[in-house]
Design a protein around this motif. Structure first.
Motif, PDB file in Angstrom:
ATOM      1  N   SER A  69      52.495 -26.995 -23.032  1.00 49.57           N
ATOM      2  CA  SER A  69      51.221 -27.140 -22.949  1.00 49.57           C
ATOM      3  C   SER A  69      50.759 -26.561 -21.712  1.00 49.57           C
ATOM      4  O   SER A  69      51.649 -26.223 -20.607  1.00 49.57           O
ATOM      5  CB  SER A  69      50.386 -28.517 -23.442  1.00 49.57           C
ATOM      6  N   ILE A  71      48.271 -27.918 -17.853  1.00 53.25           N
ATOM      7  CA  ILE A  71      47.148 -29.044 -17.517  1.00 53.25           C
ATOM      8  C   ILE A  71      45.865 -28.456 -17.358  1.00 53.25           C
ATOM      9  O   ILE A  71      44.955 -29.327 -17.341  1.00 53.25           O
ATOM     10  CB  ILE A  71      47.633 -29.400 -15.887  1.00 53.25           C
ATOM     11  N   ILE A  74      42.186 -29.164 -19.888  1.00 54.09           N
ATOM     12  CA  ILE A  74      41.046 -30.292 -19.656  1.00 54.09           C
ATOM     13  C   ILE A  74      39.830 -29.549 -19.169  1.00 54.09           C
ATOM     14  O   ILE A  74      38.863 -29.611 -19.971  1.00 54.09           O
ATOM     15  CB  ILE A  74      41.413 -31.409 -18.920  1.00 54.09           C
ATOM     16  N   VAL A 111      37.582 -34.878 -27.210  1.00 54.84           N
ATOM     17  CA  VAL A 111      38.988 -34.268 -27.306  1.00 54.84           C
ATOM     18  C   VAL A 111      39.276 -34.131 -28.481  1.00 54.84           C
ATOM     19  O   VAL A 111      40.208 -33.211 -28.827  1.00 54.84           O
ATOM     20  CB  VAL A 111      39.639 -35.182 -26.309  1.00 54.84           C
ATOM     21  N   LEU A 115      40.461 -30.480 -28.414  1.00 54.79           N
ATOM     22  CA  LEU A 115      42.003 -30.335 -28.300  1.00 54.79           C
ATOM     23  C   LEU A 115      42.830 -30.590 -29.505  1.00 54.79           C
ATOM     24  O   LEU A 115      43.880 -31.217 -29.381  1.00 54.79           O
ATOM     25  CB  LEU A 115      42.284 -31.153 -27.054  1.00 54.79           C
ATOM     26  N   CYS A 139      48.894 -34.643 -18.577  1.00 56.60           N
ATOM     27  CA  CYS A 139      47.732 -33.939 -18.072  1.00 56.60           C
ATOM     28  C   CYS A 139      47.841 -33.633 -16.487  1.00 56.60           C
ATOM     29  O   CYS A 139      48.617 -34.291 -15.952  1.00 56.60           O
ATOM     30  CB  CYS A 139      46.536 -34.857 -18.339  1.00 56.60           C
ATOM     31  N   LEU A 145      42.648 -30.904 -10.849  1.00 49.98           N
ATOM     32  CA  LEU A 145      41.915 -30.110 -11.767  1.00 49.98           C
ATOM     33  C   LEU A 145      40.652 -29.579 -11.105  1.00 49.98           C
ATOM     34  O   LEU A 145      40.144 -28.443 -11.435  1.00 49.98           O
ATOM     35  CB  LEU A 145      41.573 -30.881 -13.064  1.00 49.98           C
ATOM     36  N   ALA A 183      40.493 -37.019 -19.059  1.00 50.77           N
ATOM     37  CA  ALA A 183      41.914 -37.398 -18.887  1.00 50.77           C
ATOM     38  C   ALA A 183      42.568 -38.743 -19.665  1.00 50.77           C
ATOM     39  O   ALA A 183      43.410 -38.471 -20.506  1.00 50.77           O
ATOM     40  CB  ALA A 183      42.337 -37.239 -17.606  1.00 50.77           C
ATOM     41  N   PHE A 186      42.302 -38.106 -23.397  1.00 47.39           N
ATOM     42  CA  PHE A 186      42.958 -37.005 -23.801  1.00 47.39           C
ATOM     43  C   PHE A 186      44.445 -37.533 -23.971  1.00 47.39           C
ATOM     44  O   PHE A 186      45.296 -37.425 -24.873  1.00 47.39           O
ATOM     45  CB  PHE A 186      43.375 -35.827 -23.019  1.00 47.39           C
ATOM     46  N   LEU A 187      44.886 -38.343 -22.803  1.00 48.02           N
ATOM     47  CA  LEU A 187      46.212 -38.986 -22.851  1.00 48.02           C
ATOM     48  C   LEU A 187      46.441 -40.062 -24.063  1.00 48.02           C
ATOM     49  O   LEU A 187      47.458 -39.979 -24.433  1.00 48.02           O
ATOM     50  CB  LEU A 187      46.340 -39.688 -21.694  1.00 48.02           C
ATOM     51  N   GLN A 190      46.905 -38.050 -27.205  1.00 49.32           N
ATOM     52  CA  GLN A 190      48.262 -37.789 -27.309  1.00 49.32           C
ATOM     53  C   GLN A 190      49.166 -38.605 -27.605  1.00 49.32           C
ATOM     54  O   GLN A 190      50.205 -38.425 -28.534  1.00 49.32           O
ATOM     55  CB  GLN A 190      48.890 -37.345 -25.663  1.00 49.32           C
ATOM     56  N   ILE A 200      51.328 -37.777 -15.260  1.00 48.66           N
ATOM     57  CA  ILE A 200      50.220 -37.103 -14.632  1.00 48.66           C
ATOM     58  C   ILE A 200      50.805 -36.176 -13.469  1.00 48.66           C
ATOM     59  O   ILE A 200      51.263 -36.791 -12.514  1.00 48.66           O
ATOM     60  CB  ILE A 200      49.093 -38.183 -14.115  1.00 48.66           C
TER      61      ILE A 200
END
Length: 350
Positions: A69, A71, A74, A111, A115, A139, A145, A183, A186-187, A190, A200
């Motif tokens: 994937s 970073i 996001i 997300v 995502l 991420c 970012l 983030a 998202f984490l 995951q 990270i």
């Protein structure tokens, strides 16, 4: 998560927690020619195949798989368009250049919708791995970012990002907070999808001075580690998920990073291992830190540098994960990488 096969090799999880003496891990991704990068990431079957490819190629030599994937997913989820230009890298078609540009970002990011493809790829990969090794999710760090979102891509001068933190510090913190919130969500998802460890990547950390790192990077890095457990509980996840932080070039921040709530701190090759061990003082597991460029050298040089690195970290007997100080390069010969991995096993077992 009983729907997944039982894990047969949990070395990286135990190593991150300081429970096991050695681990060998590398990042090795290959994108097929002629296929758009993000299109590849969004295809669960292809992403899983690429993720597992090095595990198959270096069978028995790698103790973890990291999901294929990027970073920059996001910023994409936040409403920004990012394309990957061949031989140039990522390009934001409409970067954030002034505070009012924050209005262009999605105010509420779901997300699970934006995502969803990433979670599907993780779940499929976890199942296809059949428990051979743990699957790592990741991420980008909030500061890193922010840099991409404002600069519009990679940078040498970091003109626009530096303008923001010195001219618009309030808005910079607003953006950093919004990134951190996404983030964390998202984490957590995951992990729900099947990731067993998280990293990270604060890849542009070294572009901040010590004082600025403490203001614009460290607080948000710490937020991720402190808020993630409660987010996982909300999702019904009770497992202890090891976390790794990598802040490239942030030599001054190791002491703070060791107290930032992470199980492991990954180091770039600028660190003297002995000095890092002294500073860490057993608080975290250290990961790294061979210069990836060493792989361009002879087998003899690779062996010499691997032995030197492992000895510097105390012989790899505890609180240490053997890894590069950054990712591999597309020009590297796979057999040189194989030699590196074999030498890691040889010296790490002495």
């Amino acid at each position: 998560m009983s729907e997944f096969p039982p894990l047969k090799n949990d070395l990286i999880l135990r190593a991150a927690r300081g429970e096991f003496e050695k681990l060998y891990c590398m990042k090795y991704h290959e994108v097929k020619d002629g296929r758009d990068f993000f299109e590849t990431c969004r295809d669960a079957e292809i992403a899983s195949t690429i993720t597992i490819q090095p595990i198959d190629h270096f069978d028995g030599l790698i103790d973890a798989a990291i999901i294929f994937s990027d970073i920059l997913v996001i910023p994409q989820a936040m409403g920004m368009e990012v394309i990957m230009i061949d031989k140039q890298g990522p390009h934001f078609t409409d970067p954030l250049r002034k505070p009012e540009d924050l209005n262009k970002l999605n105010k509420h990011v779901d997300v699970t919708k934006e995502l969803d493809w990433a979670f599907k790829a993780i779940t499929l990969t976890r199942k296809k791995l059949q428990g051979r090794v743990p699957l790592l999710g990741f991420c980008g760090g909030p500061w890193t970012l922010l840099v991409y979102m404002i600069e519009g891509g990679g940078s040498r001068l970091f003109r626009f990002a530096k303008e923001w933190i010195y001219k618009y510090p309030k808005e910079s913190h607003e953006l950093l907070q919004r990134i951190a919130d996404v983030a964390i969500d998202f984490l957590a998802h995951q992990v729900k999808a099947g990731a067993q460890m998280l990293q990270i990547f604060e890849s542009w950390g070294g572009e901040l001075g010590p004082k600025e790192f403490k203001e614009f990077s460290l607080p948000y890095i710490k937020q991720i580690s402190s808020k993630l457990p409660s987010k996982l509980k909300e999702l019904g996840i009770k497992e202890d998920i090891p976390l790794t932080i990598f802040a490239k070039g942030s030599w001054y921040a190791l002491d703070d990073l060791c107290d930032s709530g992470y199980n492991a701190v990954s180091l770039d090759w600028l660190w003297d291992p002995k000095e890092a061990v002294k500073i860490a003082n057993g608080r975290v597991t250290l990961q790294g830190n061979l210069d990836p460029g060493t792989i361009y050298g002879s087998d003899e040089i690779i062996s010499e540098k691997v032995e030197e690195m492992i000895k510097g970290f105390g012989g790899g007997k505890q609180n240490y994960i053997i890894n590069f100080g950054h990712g591999t390069h597309p020009f590297m010969e796979p057999e040189k990488i194989r030699h590196f991995l074999k030498e890691c096993h040889r010296f790490g077992s002495q």
